[in-house]
Design a protein around this motif. Structure first.
Motif, short mmCIF file in Angstrom:
data_model
loop_
_atom_site.label_atom_id
_atom_site.label_comp_id
_atom_site.label_asym_id
_atom_site.label_seq_id
_atom_site.Cartn_x
_atom_site.Cartn_y
_atom_site.Cartn_z
N UNK A 133 0.83 -1.21 0.00
CA UNK A 133 0.00 0.00 0.00
C UNK A 133 0.86 1.26 0.00
N UNK A 134 1.91 1.24 0.79
CA UNK A 134 2.79 2.41 0.87
C UNK A 134 3.54 2.60 -0.44
N UNK A 135 4.04 1.50 -1.01
CA UNK A 135 4.77 1.59 -2.27
C UNK A 135 3.85 2.06 -3.40
N UNK A 136 2.60 1.56 -3.41
CA UNK A 136 1.66 1.94 -4.46
C UNK A 136 1.23 3.40 -4.36
N UNK A 137 1.32 3.97 -3.17
CA UNK A 137 0.88 5.35 -2.98
C UNK A 137 1.93 6.39 -3.32
N UNK A 138 3.13 5.95 -3.70
CA UNK A 138 4.19 6.88 -4.08
C UNK A 138 4.45 6.76 -5.57
N UNK A 139 4.90 7.87 -6.18
CA UNK A 139 5.08 7.87 -7.63
C UNK A 139 6.44 8.40 -8.05
N UNK A 140 7.33 8.61 -7.10
CA UNK A 140 8.70 8.96 -7.44
C UNK A 140 9.63 8.08 -6.62
N UNK A 141 10.82 7.86 -7.15
CA UNK A 141 11.77 7.00 -6.46
C UNK A 141 12.18 7.52 -5.10
N UNK A 142 12.37 8.84 -5.00
CA UNK A 142 12.80 9.43 -3.73
C UNK A 142 11.72 9.26 -2.67
N UNK A 143 10.47 9.58 -3.03
CA UNK A 143 9.38 9.45 -2.07
C UNK A 143 9.19 8.00 -1.65
N UNK A 144 9.32 7.08 -2.61
CA UNK A 144 9.13 5.68 -2.28
C UNK A 144 10.22 5.21 -1.31
N UNK A 145 11.46 5.61 -1.56
CA UNK A 145 12.56 5.21 -0.68
C UNK A 145 12.33 5.73 0.74
N UNK A 146 11.87 6.98 0.84
CA UNK A 146 11.63 7.55 2.17
C UNK A 146 10.47 6.84 2.88
N UNK A 147 9.41 6.57 2.13
CA UNK A 147 8.25 5.91 2.73
C UNK A 147 8.60 4.49 3.19
N UNK A 148 9.36 3.78 2.37
CA UNK A 148 9.76 2.41 2.75
C UNK A 148 10.68 2.44 3.96
N UNK A 149 11.53 3.46 4.05
CA UNK A 149 12.40 3.59 5.23
C UNK A 149 11.57 3.79 6.49
N UNK A 150 10.50 4.59 6.40
CA UNK A 150 9.61 4.78 7.55
C UNK A 150 8.91 3.47 7.89
N UNK A 151 8.48 2.73 6.87
CA UNK A 151 7.85 1.42 7.09
C UNK A 151 8.82 0.47 7.79
N UNK A 152 10.07 0.42 7.33
CA UNK A 152 11.06 -0.46 7.94
C UNK A 152 11.34 -0.05 9.39
N UNK A 153 11.34 1.26 9.65
CA UNK A 153 11.55 1.72 11.02
C UNK A 153 10.38 1.29 11.92
N UNK A 154 9.18 1.28 11.37
CA UNK A 154 8.01 0.83 12.15
C UNK A 154 8.11 -0.66 12.44
#
Length: 535
Positions: A133-154
């Motif tokens: 869901x988080x990956x699908x909600x992002x549309x640029x590489x930078x935003x996706x990397x940041x969102x996945x980093x937050x997910x991994x921290x969670x």
């Protein structure tokens, strides 16, 4: 003139931004799933004290949760793509909530198994769906990397919070209250996902691999049954031998099914890549080593030494709490060094910590004695868990990176599931042999005490004998049970350390240089990429 940006710019900005509600829902869901996975380990001592599990029953509590995660995680990822991820996120949290309630109300170990299996089923839906869901909600590489980093921290936060929650509730409340708290968190997660998460799906080209799912499910369950029940039922008993045969047959059927499936759970052609094949083996063996260490530590502090859940939580903070602290360093090192080097160092540190833990005296109850061995394992795990995925993904062509990552997750969870099963089997088998020999040669016990000790040993194994009241007839044999269990789980630590050390040697030797196939694959991939634009 209006200062407002053109509507097209607003629309583009909205499309490229991840909705904050989706990020919050996904991060809360994966944190919840990790708490549910990790919390039973801090409560093993209380399970032994209140539910009196015998033989291998204690091991099944952990693996009842882990088994559905390992078997169903990839299929839930497909279901989310086909039918909608929001529904799966809400439903997964709901099922986990029900499982925790069933576990909290358990009057016996069998009901606790059911509760853990239901909770594991919910977690199997949450792990892949929250990330998708988080990956699908992002549309640029930078935003996706940041969102996945937050997910991994969670995810890491869940591993850090679980021992604190289990230790506090177990020490000042009860083991039931720990499950109640997780159930409340699950209900909150379901409501947050229902209200805030944006739905998404990607059904194109996706389909369920029923053949692969059934064969791997039956094969893995049969293997775990044989390994876990071997010390209790006897390695030569008909059910155990039959389970091993079923496991071999269904694993072979799984390989056959995957070779013919249109959308396989596990693409077998990935294993033609030497680096991926090595990373796959290390994912299983290395993660087996880590969770085997965690399980052996929980049994040592809980059912063997009868220490409080809060003291047991200290060990798990050493094992799990270091990883999020190391994340910034690990990320930098992975950009500057080959993942092979970081993976080797991580596995070597796990091995060193396990060998040190194996030498601890079972009568040593000081928590300070655990800092060095379990701290080394925790640091090693922090380096290893990031490096495994990097090694697997970075050595395959870009179009296969997603499948390589999913396959690595599957194999890692398989290793997690094997950890408690194998170490429990090894330790209990060794302990049973040692305490039986000690009772046979003891000159300090009378015939009545020996007979009573043998009866307890036959019914419940060494852990049951170690837990009988000291004033009862078999209580005189508790010293022998304590010594035997210390010896057995000491061997368990040696097995974990040896597995990690062999994995480190495999990485250093097998990943040295590159194969011709990998060079050809990379050249082909490069040839297929469009030429860069020139100015």
């Amino acid at each position: 003139m209006s200062d407002a940006p053109p509507s097209s710019s607003v629309s583009a900005s909205a499309r490229s931004s991840l909705p904050i509600g989706t990020l919050v829902a996904g991060c809360l869901a994966v944190c919840l799933a990790q708490i549910g996975l990790a919390i039973p380990a801090t409560l093993n001592g209380l399970f032994q004290e209140h539910l009196h599990p015998v033989g291998s029953q204690l091991t099944w509590i952990s693996d009842a949760f882990l088994l559905p995660v390992a078997v169903l995680e990839l299929s839930f990822g497909v279901l989310g793509d086909l039918f909608g991820r929001k529904q799966l996120l809400v439903g997964g949290a709901g099922v986990l909530c029900v499982g925790e309630i069933v576990a909290a109300s358990a009057s016996g170990v069998h009901q606790l198994w059911v509760g853990m299996a239901l909770a594991g089923l919910g977690a199997a839906a949450l792990f892949p769906t929250s990330l998708a869901m988080i990956a699908a909600g992002t549309h640029t590489g930078v935003q996706r990397a940041r969102a996945i980093a937050v997910w991994a921290s969670s995810l890491s936060a869940g591993g850090f919070l679980a021992p604190l929650l289990g230790g506090f509730t177990g020490t000042y409340g009860s083991w039931r209250s720990a499950f109640v708290v997780v159930a409340v968190l699950a209900a909150v997660s379901a409501l947050v996902s229902l209200w805030l998460a944006a739905n998404s799906r990607a059904p194109e080209g996706r389909s369920l691999d029923f053949g692969g799912q059934v064969t791997i499910g039956v094969g893995l369950f049969a293997l775990l049954y044989a390994v876990i029940q071997g010390p209790t039922d006897g390695w030569g008993s008909a059910p155990v031998v039959a389970a091993f045969v079923i496991a071999v047959v269904f694993v072979a059927l799984f390989v056959y099914a995957e070779s013919r499936a249109r959308s396989p759970l596990l693409r077998l052609d990935l294993f033609r890549n030497r680096s991926f094949a090595v990373a796959a083996v290390v994912a299983v063996v290395g993660m087996f080593s880590f969770l085997g260490t965690a399980y052996a530590s929980s049994i040592r502090l809980g059912p063997i030494q009868h220490q409080s859940p809060m003291r047991t939580a200290f060990a798990f903070l050493l094992l799990n709490g270091i990883t999020p602290l190391l994340t910034p360093l690990t990320s930098r090192l992975l950009h500057r060094l080959s993942s092979r080097w970081l993976l080797t160092v991580g596995l070597a540190l796990i091995a060193a910590g396990d060998f040190l833990a194996a030498g601890l005296d079972v009568n040593d109850r000081a928590l300070t004695s655990l800092i060095l061995p379990l701290g080394l394992v925790g640091i090693g795990f922090g380096f290893t868990v990031s490096s495994i995925t990097a090694t697997a993904v970075n050595t395959v062509p870009v179009p296969l990176a997603g499948m390589a990552s999913a396959a690595t997750n599957l194999l890692r969870d398989f290793g997690f599931t094997l950890g408690p099963a194998v170490i429990g089997a090894v330790a209990l088998s060794q302990a049973a042999s040692r305490v039986t020999a000690s009772l046979a040669t003891s000159s300090s016990l009378d015939a009545g005490s020996k007979a009573a000790a043998h009866e307890v040993l036959k019914e419940g194994g060494p852990l049951a004998l170690n837990s009988v009241p000291a004033t009862s007839p078999p209580g005189a044999a508790r010293t022998y049970a304590l010594d035997a269990l210390g010896h057995g789980y000491g061997i368990g630590f040696v097995v974990c350390g040896s597995a990690a050390l062999l994995s480190a040697v495999l990485v250093m030797t097998a990943l040295r240089g590159r194969t011709a196939e990998e060079d050809a694959s990379e050249a082909k991939e490069g040839a297929e990429q469009p030429a860069p634009a020139t100015g």
